[in-house]
Design a protein around this motif. Structure first.
Motif, PDB file in Angstrom:
ATOM      1  N   ASN A  32       0.772  -1.238   0.000  1.00  0.00           N
ATOM      2  CA  ASN A  32       0.000   0.000   0.000  1.00  0.00           C
ATOM      3  C   ASN A  32       0.807   1.293   0.000  1.00  0.00           C
ATOM      4  OD1 ASN A  32      -2.968  -0.921   0.408  1.00  0.00           O
ATOM      5  ND2 ASN A  32      -1.820  -2.120   1.897  1.00  0.00           N
ATOM      6  N   VAL A  33       2.112   1.247   0.289  1.00  0.00           N
ATOM      7  CA  VAL A  33       2.862   2.501   0.346  1.00  0.00           C
ATOM      8  C   VAL A  33       2.938   3.159  -1.024  1.00  0.00           C
ATOM      9  CG1 VAL A  33       5.187   3.447   0.620  1.00  0.00           C
ATOM     10  CG2 VAL A  33       4.169   2.125   2.460  1.00  0.00           C
ATOM     11  N   SER A  34       3.172   2.385  -2.083  1.00  0.00           N
ATOM     12  CA  SER A  34       3.166   2.980  -3.428  1.00  0.00           C
ATOM     13  C   SER A  34       1.808   3.620  -3.716  1.00  0.00           C
ATOM     14  CB  SER A  34       3.472   1.906  -4.486  1.00  0.00           C
ATOM     15  OG  SER A  34       4.832   1.543  -4.454  1.00  0.00           O
ATOM     16  N   ARG A  35       0.767   2.937  -3.286  1.00  0.00           N
ATOM     17  CA  ARG A  35      -0.596   3.449  -3.473  1.00  0.00           C
ATOM     18  C   ARG A  35      -0.808   4.735  -2.674  1.00  0.00           C
ATOM     19  NH1 ARG A  35      -5.817  -0.291  -1.890  1.00  0.00           N
ATOM     20  NH2 ARG A  35      -7.496   1.117  -2.549  1.00  0.00           N
ATOM     21  N   ILE A  36      -0.365   4.747  -1.411  1.00  0.00           N
ATOM     22  CA  ILE A  36      -0.525   5.929  -0.559  1.00  0.00           C
ATOM     23  C   ILE A  36       0.252   7.109  -1.126  1.00  0.00           C
ATOM     24  CG2 ILE A  36       0.049   6.897   1.703  1.00  0.00           C
ATOM     25  CD1 ILE A  36      -0.568   4.150   2.911  1.00  0.00           C
ATOM     26  N   LEU A  37       1.529   6.854  -1.481  1.00  0.00           N
ATOM     27  CA  LEU A  37       2.357   7.933  -2.013  1.00  0.00           C
ATOM     28  C   LEU A  37       1.802   8.458  -3.329  1.00  0.00           C
ATOM     29  CD1 LEU A  37       5.920   6.532  -1.190  1.00  0.00           C
ATOM     30  CD2 LEU A  37       4.725   8.399  -0.031  1.00  0.00           C
ATOM     31  N   ALA A  91       4.217   0.751  15.658  1.00  0.00           N
ATOM     32  CA  ALA A  91       2.762   0.860  15.765  1.00  0.00           C
ATOM     33  C   ALA A  91       2.326   2.324  15.650  1.00  0.00           C
ATOM     34  CB  ALA A  91       2.287   0.255  17.083  1.00  0.00           C
ATOM     35  N   LEU A  92       3.040   3.230  16.316  1.00  0.00           N
ATOM     36  CA  LEU A  92       2.707   4.650  16.234  1.00  0.00           C
ATOM     37  C   LEU A  92       2.850   5.170  14.804  1.00  0.00           C
ATOM     38  CD1 LEU A  92       4.427   5.971  19.508  1.00  0.00           C
ATOM     39  CD2 LEU A  92       1.972   5.715  19.079  1.00  0.00           C
ATOM     40  N   ALA A  93       3.921   4.747  14.119  1.00  0.00           N
ATOM     41  CA  ALA A  93       4.133   5.186  12.736  1.00  0.00           C
ATOM     42  C   ALA A  93       3.026   4.670  11.826  1.00  0.00           C
ATOM     43  CB  ALA A  93       5.497   4.712  12.243  1.00  0.00           C
ATOM     44  N   MET A  94       2.563   3.443  12.072  1.00  0.00           N
ATOM     45  CA  MET A  94       1.483   2.885  11.254  1.00  0.00           C
ATOM     46  C   MET A  94       0.180   3.648  11.469  1.00  0.00           C
ATOM     47  SD  MET A  94       2.038  -1.228  11.171  1.00  0.00           S
ATOM     48  CE  MET A  94       0.751  -1.372   9.913  1.00  0.00           C
ATOM     49  N   PHE A  95      -0.042   4.115  12.693  1.00  0.00           N
ATOM     50  CA  PHE A  95      -1.247   4.901  12.948  1.00  0.00           C
ATOM     51  C   PHE A  95      -1.191   6.248  12.228  1.00  0.00           C
ATOM     52  CE2 PHE A  95      -1.384   2.649  17.325  1.00  0.00           C
ATOM     53  CZ  PHE A  95      -1.964   1.527  16.747  1.00  0.00           C
ATOM     54  N   LEU A  96       0.025   6.810  12.068  1.00  0.00           N
ATOM     55  CA  LEU A  96       0.177   8.136  11.487  1.00  0.00           C
ATOM     56  C   LEU A  96       0.305   8.131   9.966  1.00  0.00           C
ATOM     57  CD1 LEU A  96       2.667   9.674  14.086  1.00  0.00           C
ATOM     58  CD2 LEU A  96       0.261  10.284  13.797  1.00  0.00           C
ATOM     59  N   MET A  97       0.947   7.094   9.393  1.00  0.00           N
ATOM     60  CA  MET A  97       1.300   7.074   7.969  1.00  0.00           C
ATOM     61  C   MET A  97       0.128   7.386   7.033  1.00  0.00           C
ATOM     62  SD  MET A  97       3.497   6.497   5.490  1.00  0.00           S
ATOM     63  CE  MET A  97       3.424   6.087   3.754  1.00  0.00           C
ATOM     64  N   PRO A  98      -1.013   6.713   7.147  1.00  0.00           N
ATOM     65  CA  PRO A  98      -2.084   6.980   6.177  1.00  0.00           C
ATOM     66  C   PRO A  98      -2.835   8.274   6.419  1.00  0.00           C
ATOM     67  CG  PRO A  98      -2.809   5.354   7.776  1.00  0.00           C
ATOM     68  CD  PRO A  98      -1.356   5.636   8.077  1.00  0.00           C
ATOM     69  N   ASN A  99      -2.480   9.015   7.481  1.00  0.00           N
ATOM     70  CA  ASN A  99      -3.161  10.266   7.800  1.00  0.00           C
ATOM     71  C   ASN A  99      -2.338  11.483   7.405  1.00  0.00           C
ATOM     72  OD1 ASN A  99      -5.672   9.407   9.231  1.00  0.00           O
ATOM     73  ND2 ASN A  99      -4.190   8.349  10.516  1.00  0.00           N
ATOM     74  N   ALA A 100      -1.461  11.301   6.420  1.00  0.00           N
ATOM     75  CA  ALA A 100      -0.581  12.397   6.008  1.00  0.00           C
ATOM     76  C   ALA A 100      -1.357  13.632   5.570  1.00  0.00           C
ATOM     77  CB  ALA A 100       0.341  11.922   4.886  1.00  0.00           C
ATOM     78  N   SER A 101      -2.550  13.436   5.019  1.00  0.00           N
ATOM     79  CA  SER A 101      -3.304  14.577   4.488  1.00  0.00           C
ATOM     80  C   SER A 101      -3.738  15.568   5.566  1.00  0.00           C
ATOM     81  CB  SER A 101      -4.545  14.079   3.740  1.00  0.00           C
ATOM     82  OG  SER A 101      -5.368  13.292   4.590  1.00  0.00           O
ATOM     83  N   ILE A 102      -3.708  15.181   6.850  1.00  0.00           N
ATOM     84  CA  ILE A 102      -4.171  16.087   7.914  1.00  0.00           C
ATOM     85  C   ILE A 102      -3.129  17.154   8.251  1.00  0.00           C
ATOM     86  CG2 ILE A 102      -5.602  14.273   8.925  1.00  0.00           C
ATOM     87  CD1 ILE A 102      -3.545  13.969  11.147  1.00  0.00           C
ATOM     88  N   PRO A 108       4.233  19.838   3.717  1.00  0.00           N
ATOM     89  CA  PRO A 108       3.779  19.154   2.504  1.00  0.00           C
ATOM     90  C   PRO A 108       3.418  17.697   2.815  1.00  0.00           C
ATOM     91  CG  PRO A 108       5.763  20.423   2.072  1.00  0.00           C
ATOM     92  CD  PRO A 108       5.561  20.440   3.557  1.00  0.00           C
ATOM     93  N   VAL A 109       2.240  17.264   2.384  1.00  0.00           N
ATOM     94  CA  VAL A 109       1.761  15.929   2.764  1.00  0.00           C
ATOM     95  C   VAL A 109       2.700  14.833   2.251  1.00  0.00           C
ATOM     96  CG1 VAL A 109      -0.653  16.564   2.992  1.00  0.00           C
ATOM     97  CG2 VAL A 109       0.217  15.907   0.751  1.00  0.00           C
ATOM     98  N   LEU A 110       3.279  15.055   1.076  1.00  0.00           N
ATOM     99  CA  LEU A 110       4.173  14.048   0.519  1.00  0.00           C
ATOM    100  C   LEU A 110       5.424  13.895   1.379  1.00  0.00           C
ATOM    101  CD1 LEU A 110       4.078  12.129  -1.858  1.00  0.00           C
ATOM    102  CD2 LEU A 110       5.374  13.787  -3.196  1.00  0.00           C
ATOM    103  N   LEU A 111       5.921  15.009   1.902  1.00  0.00           N
ATOM    104  CA  LEU A 111       7.082  14.962   2.800  1.00  0.00           C
ATOM    105  C   LEU A 111       6.725  14.224   4.087  1.00  0.00           C
ATOM    106  CD1 LEU A 111       9.943  15.737   3.647  1.00  0.00           C
ATOM    107  CD2 LEU A 111       9.037  17.957   4.427  1.00  0.00           C
ATOM    108  N   PHE A 112       5.548  14.511   4.639  1.00  0.00           N
ATOM    109  CA  PHE A 112       5.119  13.831   5.859  1.00  0.00           C
ATOM    110  C   PHE A 112       4.964  12.332   5.603  1.00  0.00           C
ATOM    111  CE2 PHE A 112       1.889  12.236   8.800  1.00  0.00           C
ATOM    112  CZ  PHE A 112       2.404  12.663  10.014  1.00  0.00           C
ATOM    113  N   GLY A 113       4.373  11.981   4.454  1.00  0.00           N
ATOM    114  CA  GLY A 113       4.223  10.567   4.115  1.00  0.00           C
ATOM    115  C   GLY A 113       5.558   9.870   4.025  1.00  0.00           C
ATOM    116  N   LEU A 114       6.544  10.559   3.416  1.00  0.00           N
ATOM    117  CA  LEU A 114       7.883   9.985   3.303  1.00  0.00           C
ATOM    118  C   LEU A 114       8.534   9.821   4.675  1.00  0.00           C
ATOM    119  CD1 LEU A 114      10.316   9.069   1.626  1.00  0.00           C
ATOM    120  CD2 LEU A 114      10.978  11.475   1.389  1.00  0.00           C
TER     121      LEU A 114
END
Length: 465
Positions: A32-37, A91-102, A108-114
Motif C-alpha cells: 500500500n505505500v506505493s498506493r498511498i504515495l 505501531a505509532l508510525a502505522m497509525f500516522l502514515m495513512p493520515n498524512a493529508s491532515i 507538505p503531505v508528501l514529505l510527511f508521508g515519506l
C-alpha cells in the motif's frame, strides 16, 4: 561446553510469534505505500526513490541494534528490549502514515508521508533484527532449520492477514476504497490501524513468553569465555569497520545471492501495483485515482496474500527438505522457481470481466487477474526460502558473541541491492520500457534466476554450536 537444550515446538513458536504482527505491518507497507504515495501526489517514475527510505533505514539501524543487543542484558533479556521498543515506535508510525493529508496546513503531505514511511520502516528494522539473532541464541544447531522455517511460516501468515485487510474491509465491511485526490482511502487507513495494533500485541506475546538465557548460561552453551575481555579494537565506530575485515566468507558468498534475490523483491514491491493496473485492468500510465486503478490496488492485496500463503505452506515442509537434501539445494531450487514465476507474469494480460466468488465476498475482475495467482505460487516458494535459508546457513558461521552485530551487517546484503534498484529502476522504466511496469517484473525474474545460479558459490562453514 555445555550442550544446549532442545526447545519444544511451542517454545520455538513463541520465540518468533512477534513476527506475525511485524509482517502484517510490513505487508501493509509493501502492498500500500506505493498506493498511498501516489494518492498523495508522487510520480510513478519517482516511486523507487521514495522506497529507498526503507533499505536506507535498515542499512543504518540493523548493525547498530545488532551490536547493542550483543552487549545488553536487563530483566527483559538481551534481544527483547529492542524488539519491544521497535514495536511501539512501529505501531505509532502505522497509525500516522495513512493520515498524512491532515498535516497539509504546516507540512507538505508528501514529505510527511515519506517521513512516516522512513520512521515505520526504521522501527520495523529495530524490531526485526533481534528476532533473527534470537532464533540462533535460543536453538541448538540441529534445530536451526525448524527455527527459521517456523519464523518464515509466521512471517508469511502475518503477510497474508496484512495483505488482504484493505480488500476485506472494502468488500466485506463496505468501507470505501476510494478517496478524493490527495487523500488516502478509508479502507487503507483502517487497515493500518488494525495492523499496528496486531504488531504490538504479538510482539508483547514473544517478549513475555520467551525467557532468554542469562549471560553466564548462554556463554556455557556457546563456548564463550566470559573472563576474556572484549577486544578493544572492535569497539566503537572504527571497530565496526574492523569487524568487516573478519566477516565470515560464507556471508560474502551469500551476499551475491542476496543481491539478485532482493533486487527482484524490491522491484516486485514497487511495481506490481502499476503493472497489474496497466497490464490487467488496462489503466493509462500514471493513473492512480480512477476506480479501475483502485480496484487493481485492492487486487494487489489478494495477490500478495497469495504469495504469502504459498510461502507459509512451503515453510511447513522446508525444514524437512533442508534436513534431507541440504539447505543450498532447497535455496537454489526455490529461487529458480521464483524467477520463472516472475517472467511468466507477462503472459497474463487483460481479458473479459468475470464474476469471482472469494468465499468472504464476490468481485468482478478481468480474467487474467485470476491467472496472476499462478506465478504467486513460485514467488511464495522463493520468498519462504529467502526468509529462512540464508539465516540458517549463516548462523552456524558466525561467532556466538558477535551474532547480533554480524546479523546486522548481513542486512547490508538486503539493503544494498534495494538501494541500487531504487536508484536505477525509475530510469529503466522510463527510458527502456516506456513506462510499462510489466517489463520490470520480467527483469525481476531474470535477476532471481541469476540468484539461483549464485547459490552454487556458497560454501557453508561452521563456527557456532
Amino acid at each position: 561446553m555445555k550442550k544446549m537444550p532442545h526447545l519444544s515446538f511451542w517454545q520455538i513458536w513463541n520465540v518468533s510469534f512477534g513476527f506475525l504482527g511485524i509482517q502484517m505491518g510490513f505487508a501493509l507497507q509493501s502492498a500500500n505505500v506505493s498506493r498511498i504515495l501516489s494518492n498523495l501526489g508522487a510520480d510513478l517514475h519517482a516511486l523507487p526513490l521514495f522506497w529507498i527510505a526503507a533499505p536506507l533505514m535498515g542499512l543504518i539501524v540493523q548493525p547498530i541494534v545488532g551490536s547493542a543487543s550483543d552487549r545488553t542484558w536487563n530483566r527483559l533479556g538481551r534481544r527483547s528490549p529492542y524488539i519491544l521498543g521497535g514495536a511501539i515506535i512501529a505501531a505509532l508510525a502505522m497509525f500516522l502514515m495513512p493520515n498524512a493529508s491532515i498535516v497539509v496546513s504546516f507540512m507538505p503531505v508528501l514529505l510527511f508521508g515519506l517521513l512516516m514511511f522512513a520512521l515505520m520502516d526504521g522501527s520495523f528494522n529495530i524490531t526485526m533484527q533481534p528476532f533473527r539473532a534470537l532464533v540462533a541464541d535460543m536453538t541448538p544447531a540441529e534445530q536451526r532449520n525448524i527455527g527459521y522455517s517456523t519464523q518464515s511460516f509466521l512471517i508469511n501468515a502475518g503477510a497474508v492477514l496484512g495483505s488482504i485487510l484493505p480488500f476485506v474491509l472494502t468488500n466485506l465491511l463496505n468501507i470505501s476504497n476510494t478517496a478524493p485526490e490527495g487523500q488516502v482511502p478509508p479502507s487503507v487507513i483502517w487497515s493500518f490501524y488494525i495492523g499496528g495494533s496486531a504488531l504490538l500485541l504479538s510482539v508483547i506475546w514473544t517478549v513475555f513468553k520467551t525467557k532468554e538465557y542469562p549471560p553466564e548460561e548462554y556463554a556455557e552453551y556457546k563456548g564463550i569465555d566470559t573472563k576474556a575481555e572484549v577486544d578493544p579494537k572492535y569497539k566503537g565506530f572504527v571497530g565496526f569497520f574492523r569487524l568487516l575485515k573478519i566477516t565470515p566468507k560464507t556471508m560474502l558468498q551469500l551476499a551475491i545471492v542476496q543481491f539478485f534475490s532482493w533486487f527482484a523483491m524490491y522491484i516486485m514491491w514497487v511495481y506490481t501495483t502499476p503493472a497489474v493496473s496497466q497490464h490487467v485492468w488496462g489503466c493509462e500510465i500514471g493513473d492512480s485515482s480512477s476506480q479501475a486503478a483502485q480496484d487493481a490496488g485492492d487486487w494487489i492485496g489478494i495477490l500478495f496474500a497469495g504469495y504469502s500463503l504459498f510461502a507459509a505452506l512451503f515453510s511447513v515442509i522446508m525444514s524437512r527438505l533442508a534436513n534431507k537434501i541440504g539447505r543450498k539445494t532447497v535455496y537454489g531450487f526455490a529461487l529458480f522457481i521464483g524467477g520463472i514465476a516472475y517472467t511468466s507474469m507477462y503472459l497474463f494480460k487483460g481479458g473479459d470481466m468475470m464474476h469471482v466468488n472469494l468465499l468472504f465476498t464476490q468481485v468482478d475482475v478481468p480474467s487474467s487477474a485470476l491467472l496472476w495467482m499462478l506465478p504467486m505460487i513460485g514467488v511464495g516458494i522463493a520468498w519462504a526460502a529467502i526468509l529462512a535459508m540464508p539465516y540458517a546457513i549463516l548462523s552456524e558461521s558466525i561467532p556466538a558473541d558477535k551474532m547480533g552485530v554480524f546479523m546486522g551487517i548481513f542486512n547490508f546484503t538486503i539493503a544494498g541491492p534495494q538501494i541500487i534498484s531504487g536508484l536505477v529502476a525509475g530510469s529503466l522504466l522510463k527510458y527502456f520500457y516506456d513506462g510499462q511496469a510489466i517489463y520490470m517484473l520480467v527483469l525481476a525474474g531474470i535477476s532471481m534466476i541469476l540468484g539461483a545460479l549464485s547459490v552454487t558459490l556458497v560454501k557453508p562453514q561452521k563456527s557456532n554450536p
